[in-house]
Scaffold this active site. Structure first.
Site, PDB file in Angstrom:
ATOM      1  N   THR A  47       0.747  -1.309  -0.045  1.00  0.00           N
ATOM      2  CA  THR A  47      -0.064   0.033   0.074  1.00  0.00           C
ATOM      3  C   THR A  47       1.060   1.160   0.149  1.00  0.00           C
ATOM      4  O   THR A  47       1.683   1.458   1.085  1.00  0.00           O
ATOM      5  CB  THR A  47      -1.034  -0.155   1.208  1.00  0.00           C
ATOM      6  OG1 THR A  47      -1.836  -1.177   1.085  1.00  0.00           O
ATOM      7  CG2 THR A  47      -1.763   1.356   1.212  1.00  0.00           C
ATOM      8  N   LYS A  59      -7.084   1.612  -2.690  1.00  0.00           N
ATOM      9  CA  LYS A  59      -6.917   1.204  -1.467  1.00  0.00           C
ATOM     10  C   LYS A  59      -6.722   2.371  -0.680  1.00  0.00           C
ATOM     11  O   LYS A  59      -7.098   2.213   0.523  1.00  0.00           O
ATOM     12  CB  LYS A  59      -5.314   0.495  -1.603  1.00  0.00           C
ATOM     13  CG  LYS A  59      -4.735   0.117  -0.254  1.00  0.00           C
ATOM     14  CD  LYS A  59      -5.825  -0.696   0.439  1.00  0.00           C
ATOM     15  CE  LYS A  59      -5.486  -1.179   1.927  1.00  0.00           C
ATOM     16  NZ  LYS A  59      -3.941  -1.779   2.003  1.00  0.00           N
ATOM     17  N   LYS A  73      -0.233   5.465   8.643  1.00  0.00           N
ATOM     18  CA  LYS A  73       0.488   5.533   7.429  1.00  0.00           C
ATOM     19  C   LYS A  73      -0.487   6.044   6.231  1.00  0.00           C
ATOM     20  O   LYS A  73      -0.360   6.729   5.261  1.00  0.00           O
ATOM     21  CB  LYS A  73       1.352   4.458   7.026  1.00  0.00           C
ATOM     22  CG  LYS A  73       1.949   4.540   5.641  1.00  0.00           C
ATOM     23  CD  LYS A  73       2.446   3.008   5.124  1.00  0.00           C
ATOM     24  CE  LYS A  73       1.246   2.218   4.770  1.00  0.00           C
ATOM     25  NZ  LYS A  73       1.790   0.981   3.748  1.00  0.00           N
TER      26      LYS A  73
END
Length: 298
Positions: A95, A170, A245
């Site tokens: 990701t 995502k 994150k």
């Protein structure tokens, strides 16, 4: 399979079952020794280094923490671009930000490789159960080449568009999940303060307009459902550090595009507070501990 850690390890083991049925071999390489050994026990070859892992491979899967790790893994001297066979199909499940995904894919094409960005959703539990969703950016024909492997590791394969769009999907998905985790935690904290039994609240919300996947499968109070990390002292399926994150990725993308994201920005700040409070390695649902703590102090 490069990056056989908490997520990559169970993905590689699920891939191994499909590979065995087709008479293929899987080689894994990663810094997580325990996860790599579990792959070895399942029948995978564990490589001593990156070059040994990708030698003669026709498909290379990678799963590392962040954009700089992907860039280093692929583009550094001795990285994937230097040691993998030309023409190999490279599938990065990390990701990361869209710009890095597109940069690495462009370099892959220039150097004779095919590449897909293929981040996943479902956490460690989904990786172990082979129920994760793959969000893919890249050429549709390349997706079909690797579809059997993807379907061995997950329950859904979604082509999101050209290079970088898997990463875009995502980022947007995880922003929703992060916001929902905070909303669920706040709701349980308020309900308990009002004297509402958490089980009653779960029974209501799970069949009402407040229903979310986060609230159904991972409520922040122990004893409500078997899948909740709260039952295991918030042992992570997906850590607060990783959610922070991803929330920061969403806010960087929003800023880059000039798109307002007030709730996403506030959620990112809450996860930063949780990480700073020592919860970074706990499950995302442990945000509840922060919410309850703030309430008690106030």
């Amino acid at each position: 399979f490069v990056g056989a850690g908490r997520m990559g390890g169970p993905m590689a083991r699920n891939l191994l079952r499909q590979a065995n049925a087709l008479g293929r071999r899987i080689r894994v390489f990663g810094k997580a020794t325990t996860a790599a050994e579990a792959c070895r026990d399942a029948g995978a070859d564990v490589a001593a280094d990156l070059g040994a892992c990708v030698d003669q491979a026709d498909v290379v899967f990678t799963m590392v923490p962040a954009g700089p790790d992907v860039r280093a893994l692929y583009m550094s001297p001795g990285g994937v671009f230097d040691v993998a066979p030309k023409g190999a199909l490279l599938v990065d499940c990390s990701t990361i930000d869209v710009a890095t995904a597109q940069e690495v894919a462009a370099e892959a094409k220039a150097r004779g490789f095919r590449m897909l960005d293929a981040p996943v959703s479902g956490g460690v539990v989904g990786a172990e159960a082979a129920t994760i969703t793959f969000m893919l950016g890249g050429d549709a024909a390349d997706i079909e080449v690797v579809r059997p492997q993807l379907e061995a590791m997950g329950s859904r394969v979604v082509h999101c568009g050209p290079s970088g769009m898997g990463s875009a999907a995502k980022i947007c998905n995880n922003m929703i999940a992060g916001i929902a985790a905070i909303a669920v935690a706040e709701s349980y904290a308020i309900g308990e303060r009002l004297g509402l039994d958490p089980k009653v609240l779960y029974d209501v919300v799970s069949t009402s307009s407040g229903q979310t996947n986060v609230g159904l499968r991972n409520p922040p109070v122990a004893g409500l459902v078997d899948t909740a990390a709260a039952n295991r002292d918030f042992e992570p399926g997906f850590t607060i550090a990783l959610m922070l994150k991803d929330m920061r990725l969403s806010q960087a993308a929003a800023k880059q595009m000039g798109q307002a994201s007030p709730i996403g920005a506030a959620a990112a700040e809450v996860f930063a507070l949780a990480a700073g409070a020592g919860l970074e390695h706990k499950d995302t649902s442990a945000i509840y501990k922060l919410i309850r703590g703030v309430a008690e102090e106030g």
